[in-house]
Structures are given as C-alpha cells and as structure tokens.
Scaffold this motif. Structure first.
Motif, PDB file in Angstrom:
ATOM      1  N   THR A  75      -0.547  -0.039   8.089  1.00 28.96           N
ATOM      2  CA  THR A  75      -0.648  -0.483   6.769  1.00 28.96           C
ATOM      3  C   THR A  75      -0.661  -2.082   6.657  1.00 28.96           C
ATOM      4  N   ASP A 134       0.993  -1.129  -0.081  1.00 26.52           N
ATOM      5  CA  ASP A 134       0.011  -0.061   0.003  1.00 26.52           C
ATOM      6  C   ASP A 134       1.109   1.375  -0.115  1.00 26.52           C
ATOM      7  N   PRO A 167       0.186   4.415   1.875  1.00 21.04           N
ATOM      8  CA  PRO A 167      -0.934   5.128   2.808  1.00 21.04           C
ATOM      9  C   PRO A 167      -0.380   6.741   2.652  1.00 21.04           C
ATOM     10  N   THR A 213       1.362   5.088  11.042  1.00 19.92           N
ATOM     11  CA  THR A 213       1.257   4.740   9.469  1.00 19.92           C
ATOM     12  C   THR A 213       1.143   3.557   9.703  1.00 19.92           C
ATOM     13  N   ALA A 259       5.841   4.032   6.493  1.00 21.92           N
ATOM     14  CA  ALA A 259       4.925   2.984   6.249  1.00 21.92           C
ATOM     15  C   ALA A 259       5.471   1.875   6.997  1.00 21.92           C
TER      16      ALA A 259
END
Ligand code: MLT
Length: 257
Positions: free
Chosen positions: A56, A2, A4, A54, A49
């Motif tokens: 994910t 991902d 994000p 954060t 990330a």
C-alpha cells in the motif's frame, strides 16, 4: 492511509484461527503453525498492511488501523468469531482489536508481547530505527534485530529464513510500523477487562519481552493461562514450534468446551 484488503492465506477447515505476525515479518513466520493447526482448523494467516504481499502506498501509522483491517478481513470472509493469535506487534494489534471487536473473539492468544506502551527510551530507539531504515535500508535493521529475535540455539537455516523475510519488507511499511508501535497506547485496561479465554505465551530466552513481562500480564488478568516456553527466544513459535503448537492447541481445545 489506505485500508487495503489484507493479503491472506487460508488453509484447512474447522473453527477459525487468525494468525497475526510480529515486526517486521509477515505471514511466512507462521509456517509451522499453519501446518499443525490446519489439520483441524481453518487457519488464516495475514500480511498486515505494509508487509509481505499487502502493499500500500500509505501504510497505517496507528495500531488501531491494523485492528480495523483485521475486522474488515473477517467481514470479507464472513467470519463472525475467531481465535486470534498475535505475537509481539501482532499482540499489540490483538489488544487493540479486543478493545473494539471483543464480540468477534472466541478466544485470544497473546505471545511474546505486552500491554504497556513504549518508555521514552524505547520511543527514542524507534526514531533511531526509522532513521536507520530511511538512510541504510531494511537490511541494516535486519542486522541489528535478528540476533535478538531467536535463541542462541536456533539453527542457522532458521536465522537465515528470518533474516530473508525481514529484508524483503519495504522501507515504507517498516518505518510506519515503527511509528505506530512508538505511539501505541497502554492497553492494560483492555487486558484487565477481557472476558474471552486468554492464553499468554512467554519464552525463557526472550530478550525483548522477558518472562517477567508475560507474568506481569497474567497478574493484570488472573483468569488467563500462562505458558513460558523453556529455551525459546522472542519468535517462540519458530524457536520452539512443537511446544508453541501444543500450548495453543491444548488451550483452543479446552476453550471450545
Ligand atoms: C515484534 O517482534 O513485533 C517487535 O519486536 C515488537 C516491538 O518492537 O515492540
């Protein structure tokens, strides 16, 4: 994987400074820098990330993905250029960022990091650490890592704080980052080709990136400035915050002219 929007903390006003943390930490490692730099700058401290806030499901497995995330955040914040400060893993990501997005850098600070890739032994150690985290959790890695992150003179409260930040990270984020560091490319050519002002920060007591490593980076990029912080360990921004802050602000001020 991902991408994000990175969780981030913005403090202060002025020419922006983007702080990119080391492994396996998050934006909380920059508290002394946020307090100092935000008096005259807009300071953006990210959680990469898979780290900090954060979260994910599929953290990046390549250093370049983290660099993409930083560029995406700058777009979101409508920031054309920043001074990027990356420490250790943050420095690996900063060099990957410089390779693709050099036009978005006003200057660069690479602290306690290197441009060369993992040796075969270091790659094996990454795999061992992935297995350790998967089998015993992040706390087991913290016990192994923390002694090498700070100098022997670091106060117990600081050692505990670093330990707490590490143990709060996820298994997924930590293991994917280990793999990304294991597989990272040599970025010496990026270092050599840099055209923006560059400050290299090393530390006399850095057990992971000894001063000779930082001095070797300066040989690859002789236009850079070099500061070795005496008595500081790997997390030099926490171990010697005043000296670190002075080196960075002097450099940022000089490169703005
Ligand atoms: C870090 O502080 O980010 C790590 O020590 C870097 C690494 O393990 O190569």
């Amino acid at each position: 994987m991902d991408h994000p929007l990175l969780s981030h903390r913005i403090t202060g006003d002025g020419a922006p400074i983007l702080l990119v943390h080391g492994f396996p930490l998050d934006s909380r490692m920059w508290e002394p820098q946020i307090a100092a730099f935000s008096k005259r700058h807009q300071v953006i401290a990210v959680d990469l990330a898979g780290f900090g806030q954060t979260t994910t499901a599929h953290p990046p497995t390549h250093i370049e993905d983290h660099a993409f995330d930083l560029a995406h955040l700058l777009d979101h914040l409508h920031l054309d250029r920043v001074t990027l400060v990356g420490l250790s893993m943050g420095g690996y990501i900063a060099l990957a960022f410089a390779e693709r997005y050099a036009h978005r850098l006003s200057s660069l600070v690479l602290a306690n990091t290197k441009a060369t890739p993992d040796t075969p032994e270091a790659k094996q150690k990454r795999d061992d650490n992935v297995a350790l985290v998967e089998q015993k959790g992040v706390a087991a890695l913290a016990s192994v890592l923390v002694p090498s992150l700070l100098s022997k003179r670091a106060p117990k409260t600081l050692v505990q704080k670093v330990h707490d930040i590490i143990t709060s990270q996820s298994v997924e984020g930590t293991t994917r980052a280990l793999e990304a560091m294991r597989d990272r490319r040599d970025t010496t050519h990026v270092l050599k080709a840099l055209e923006v002002p560059l400050l290299l920060v090393g530390a006399s007591d850095d057990a992971l990136m000894p001063p000779d490593v930082t001095k070797g980076m300066q040989q690859a990029q002789p236009e850079s400035e070099l500061v070795i912080l005496e008595g500081a360990g790997h997390l030099s921004n926490l171990d010697a915050p005043e000296a670190f802050n002075k080196a960075v602000s002097t450099f940022v001020d000089a490169s703005a002219h």
